[in-house]
Enzyme design. Structure first.
Site, PDB file in Angstrom:
ATOM      1  N   GLU A  35       1.698   2.114  -6.369  1.00 37.29           N
ATOM      2  CA  GLU A  35       2.322   1.098  -4.797  1.00 37.29           C
ATOM      3  C   GLU A  35       1.017   0.436  -4.830  1.00 37.29           C
ATOM      4  O   GLU A  35      -0.219   1.729  -4.012  1.00 37.29           O
ATOM      5  CB  GLU A  35       2.651   2.022  -4.017  1.00 37.29           C
ATOM      6  CG  GLU A  35       4.023   3.038  -3.945  1.00 37.29           C
ATOM      7  CD  GLU A  35       5.175   1.960  -4.809  1.00 37.29           C
ATOM      8  OE1 GLU A  35       5.100   0.558  -4.371  1.00 37.29           O
ATOM      9  OE2 GLU A  35       6.170   2.139  -6.237  1.00 37.29           O
ATOM     10  N   SER A  37      -0.165  -3.012  -1.838  1.00 36.35           N
ATOM     11  CA  SER A  37       0.206  -3.402  -0.399  1.00 36.35           C
ATOM     12  C   SER A  37       1.988  -4.405  -1.032  1.00 36.35           C
ATOM     13  O   SER A  37       2.009  -5.181  -1.950  1.00 36.35           O
ATOM     14  CB  SER A  37      -0.735  -4.232   0.095  1.00 36.35           C
ATOM     15  OG  SER A  37      -1.156  -5.287  -0.220  1.00 36.35           O
ATOM     16  N   TYR A  38       3.148  -4.025   0.042  1.00 36.87           N
ATOM     17  CA  TYR A  38       4.116  -5.095  -0.229  1.00 36.87           C
ATOM     18  C   TYR A  38       4.510  -4.248  -1.839  1.00 36.87           C
ATOM     19  O   TYR A  38       6.492  -5.459  -1.946  1.00 36.87           O
ATOM     20  CB  TYR A  38       4.092  -6.710   0.237  1.00 36.87           C
ATOM     21  CG  TYR A  38       3.340  -6.399   1.018  1.00 36.87           C
ATOM     22  CD1 TYR A  38       3.978  -6.350   2.467  1.00 36.87           C
ATOM     23  CD2 TYR A  38       1.848  -7.062   1.274  1.00 36.87           C
ATOM     24  CE1 TYR A  38       3.455  -6.923   3.847  1.00 36.87           C
ATOM     25  CE2 TYR A  38       1.573  -7.609   2.449  1.00 36.87           C
ATOM     26  CZ  TYR A  38       1.579  -6.963   4.022  1.00 36.87           C
ATOM     27  OH  TYR A  38       1.051  -7.660   4.820  1.00 36.87           O
ATOM     28  N   GLY A  39       4.534  -4.228  -2.441  1.00 37.53           N
ATOM     29  CA  GLY A  39       5.597  -3.595  -3.539  1.00 37.53           C
ATOM     30  C   GLY A  39       4.803  -2.543  -5.103  1.00 37.53           C
ATOM     31  O   GLY A  39       3.466  -1.986  -4.090  1.00 37.53           O
ATOM     32  N   SER A  40       5.392  -2.608  -5.847  1.00 31.61           N
ATOM     33  CA  SER A  40       5.425  -1.964  -6.913  1.00 31.61           C
ATOM     34  C   SER A  40       4.436  -2.596  -8.161  1.00 31.61           C
ATOM     35  O   SER A  40       4.311  -3.607  -8.020  1.00 31.61           O
ATOM     36  CB  SER A  40       6.145  -1.277  -7.280  1.00 31.61           C
ATOM     37  OG  SER A  40       7.147  -0.281  -7.278  1.00 31.61           O
ATOM     38  N   VAL A  41       3.482  -1.453  -8.651  1.00 34.02           N
ATOM     39  CA  VAL A  41       2.182  -2.336  -9.682  1.00 34.02           C
ATOM     40  C   VAL A  41       2.635  -1.679 -10.824  1.00 34.02           C
ATOM     41  O   VAL A  41       2.506  -0.766 -11.438  1.00 34.02           O
ATOM     42  CB  VAL A  41       0.799  -2.128  -9.098  1.00 34.02           C
ATOM     43  CG1 VAL A  41      -0.081  -2.328  -9.297  1.00 34.02           C
ATOM     44  CG2 VAL A  41       0.669  -2.426  -7.614  1.00 34.02           C
ATOM     45  N   ASP A 146      -9.749  -4.516   4.993  1.00 39.96           N
ATOM     46  CA  ASP A 146      -8.887  -3.382   4.092  1.00 39.96           C
ATOM     47  C   ASP A 146     -10.032  -2.709   3.248  1.00 39.96           C
ATOM     48  O   ASP A 146      -9.215  -2.031   2.100  1.00 39.96           O
ATOM     49  CB  ASP A 146      -7.322  -3.817   3.932  1.00 39.96           C
ATOM     50  CG  ASP A 146      -6.725  -1.360   4.415  1.00 39.96           C
ATOM     51  OD1 ASP A 146      -7.439  -0.766   4.308  1.00 39.96           O
ATOM     52  OD2 ASP A 146      -5.524  -1.999   3.359  1.00 39.96           O
ATOM     53  N   ASP A 164      -6.387  -5.725  -3.949  1.00 34.91           N
ATOM     54  CA  ASP A 164      -5.178  -5.739  -2.883  1.00 34.91           C
ATOM     55  C   ASP A 164      -5.485  -6.423  -1.286  1.00 34.91           C
ATOM     56  O   ASP A 164      -6.315  -5.662  -0.334  1.00 34.91           O
ATOM     57  CB  ASP A 164      -5.449  -4.607  -1.704  1.00 34.91           C
ATOM     58  CG  ASP A 164      -3.639  -3.632  -1.556  1.00 34.91           C
ATOM     59  OD1 ASP A 164      -2.254  -5.165  -1.372  1.00 34.91           O
ATOM     60  OD2 ASP A 164      -3.185  -2.992  -2.253  1.00 34.91           O
TER      61      ASP A 164
END
Length: 491
Positions: A35, A37-41, A146, A164
């Site tokens: 996972e 930021s904001y979605g699955s990889v 981050d 990211d």
């Protein structure tokens, strides 16, 4: 495990022709990596070139402005120390972002898989590439915001790349410093938490914390509540190693120069590249052994998971044939067995086993994003926006609501009685309104010890009550905003 075919030609950017096709025609998706930021990889192969890529699949209902910002920043970057962006697709309700694939995963993945922290030599080599990536970003007037071991990726050759960019920001000439609280709590610079404005050197503080994380397996304050850490980081002296005697003077001095509380006196990425700890760093070839070890462990675990799934399917088929099945007569027992199996597997990894707080609370915090606009790939602060009375870092804890609710629903028999109950502490144990603590002199040593022991749980309870009150005030505002957005869309 089957190796992907060698690339026919190096992919630099997806062609216009490729971008007009369905993504399944251009890529073969192989497996889920994790996972972001904001979605699955996912891991995938570009059919035309044979090159392995990473694809982040983001649900459209996610924060579209943040996703567009991430793509915009990645598009503008062209550095061997920053993950490359190849192109994007819309597929049904998902946005597919195609990026460079780093086969070894993140530095935190490798630490977790091997159940070992890194050596000074390994840390210095990783930091050298990371600093080159930060030097490039800061030259482009971009702040990553981050930086942590989870956002430093390694390819199979050992080259570290920054990844990211879901919370990265752009500095412009008209906005010398930013005021939004964005990042991950334990890695945040003091000036970011205090919202007094910050610039590129906020990333340098986070890099210092990341250095400690790579050396010790977790950042400072990881064992305490993140809300408490947020109050401690600006007020306490800069953190140091738990056992300074284990580390060289050069490494200790490098971390010290990163963790200077005054941003004006903190070193820049360019200056730190000249530090003896970095100048004496060994070549990336020293990372190949730990990368190979981490990838082998990952492959072995993947095979074990596949076998477990196949065994479960076989057992499920057998259970259906048996008229007196375990599932039928004792489904709760089966659930308990599975939970125990999961726990034992988690205990193999150092961070999961040693610090449950770390696992549940290290999500990225994105604050005050409503006050920022995306304009030609540039982030701008809206100076006319009203002052927010709510402490902005409270938004981070709203993201933990789902996790907290799921923990509340856990089997009570699997954990100790919760110390946060409203009935645990008498009201007369609260801090006196007048601030008069003379009454403590009249208490026995045992009573004083009980009060001291109860302070942390009391603080946790009060923080939770405060969080609930703010959430109750915040939700109607969010509902009203959503209603207005829907009306505008319908219009």
């Amino acid at each position: 495990m089957e190796q992907p075919p060698a690339p026919k030609s190096k992919l630099k950017k997806l062609s216009e022709d490729s971008l007009t096709k369905q993504p399944e025609e251009v890529f073969d998706v192989l497996e889920k990596l994790g996972e972001g930021s904001y979605g699955s990889v996912f891991k995938a192969i570009h059919k035309e070139s044979g090159q392995v890529v990473a694809i982040k699949q983001v649900p459209v209902e996610s924060d579209v402005q943040e996703i567009i910002k991430e793509i915009s920043i990645m598009q503008q970057c062209d550095s061997p120390y920053v993950v490359k962006y190849y192109g994007s697709y819309f597929k049904n309700t998902d946005l597919w972002i195609v990026m460079e694939y780093c086969g070894a995963g993140s530095v935190s993945d490798i630490i977790r898989l091997r159940n070992k922290t890194l050596t000074e030599d390994e840390i210095a080599t990783i930091l050298k590439s990371t600093l080159k990536g930060l030097e490039y970003l800061h030259f482009m007037r971009k702040i990553h915001r981050d930086i942590k071991a989870g956002n430093i990726l390694l390819n199979t050759e050992g080259h570290a790349k920054l990844a990211d960019f879901g919370v990265a920001g752009q500095l412009t000439d008209t906005m010398a410093k930013r005021n939004t609280v964005i990042g991950t709590p334990f890695w945040m610079a003091p000036e970011v938490i205090q919202e007094i404005g910050y610039n590129c050197v906020a990333d340098i503080w986070s890099l210092g914390i990341t250095s400690i994380e790579m050396a010790e397996g977790k950042p400072p304050y990881a064992d305490i509540h993140p809300m408490r850490a947020i109050f401690m980081i600006p007020t306490n002296p800069p953190p140091t190693f738990r056992k300074p005697e284990l580390w060289s003077d050069d490494f200790t001095d490098f971390v010290k120069k990163c963790l200077v509380k005054s941003p004006e006196q903190r070193a820049t990425a360019t200056q730190l590249l000249q530090h003896p700890f970095i100048k004496n760093a060994k070549p990336v070839s020293i990372l190949r052994e730990l990368i190979t070890e981490g990838m082998e462990i990952k492959a072995k675990r993947h095979e074990e998971q596949q076998r477990e799934l196949e065994d479960e399917e076989e057992n499920s088929d057998e259970d259906e044939l048996d008229s007196h099945t375990m599932v039928k007569t004792s489904s709760e027992g089966v659930g308990t067995m599975r939970a125990t199996s999961t726990m034992s597997e988690g205990a193999q990894t150092m961070i999961e086993h040693n610090s449950t707080m770390l696992e549940s609370d290290l999500g990225t915090m994105v604050i005050n994003s409503e006050d920022e606009e995306e304009e030609d790939g540039t982030m701008k602060r809206n100076a006319t926006s009203p002052q927010v009375q709510r402490p902005s870092f409270m938004d981070y804890f709203d993201k933990q609501d789902f996790k907290n609710k799921s923990h509340e629903n856990c089997d009570q028999s699997m954990r100790e009685p919760c110390p946060m109950s409203n009935n645990v502490f008498p009201d007369n144990w609260r801090v006196p309104q007048d601030g008069d603590f003379d009454f403590l002199k009249n208490l026995s040593l045992e009573e004083l010890q009980m009060r001291l022991k109860a302070l942390d749980p009391m603080m946790e309870r009060e923080i939770e009550e405060l969080h609930q009150r703010y959430s109750a005030k915040r939700q109607p505002i969010l509902d009203a905003m959503d209603a207005k957005k829907r009306r505008q869309q319908n219009f």
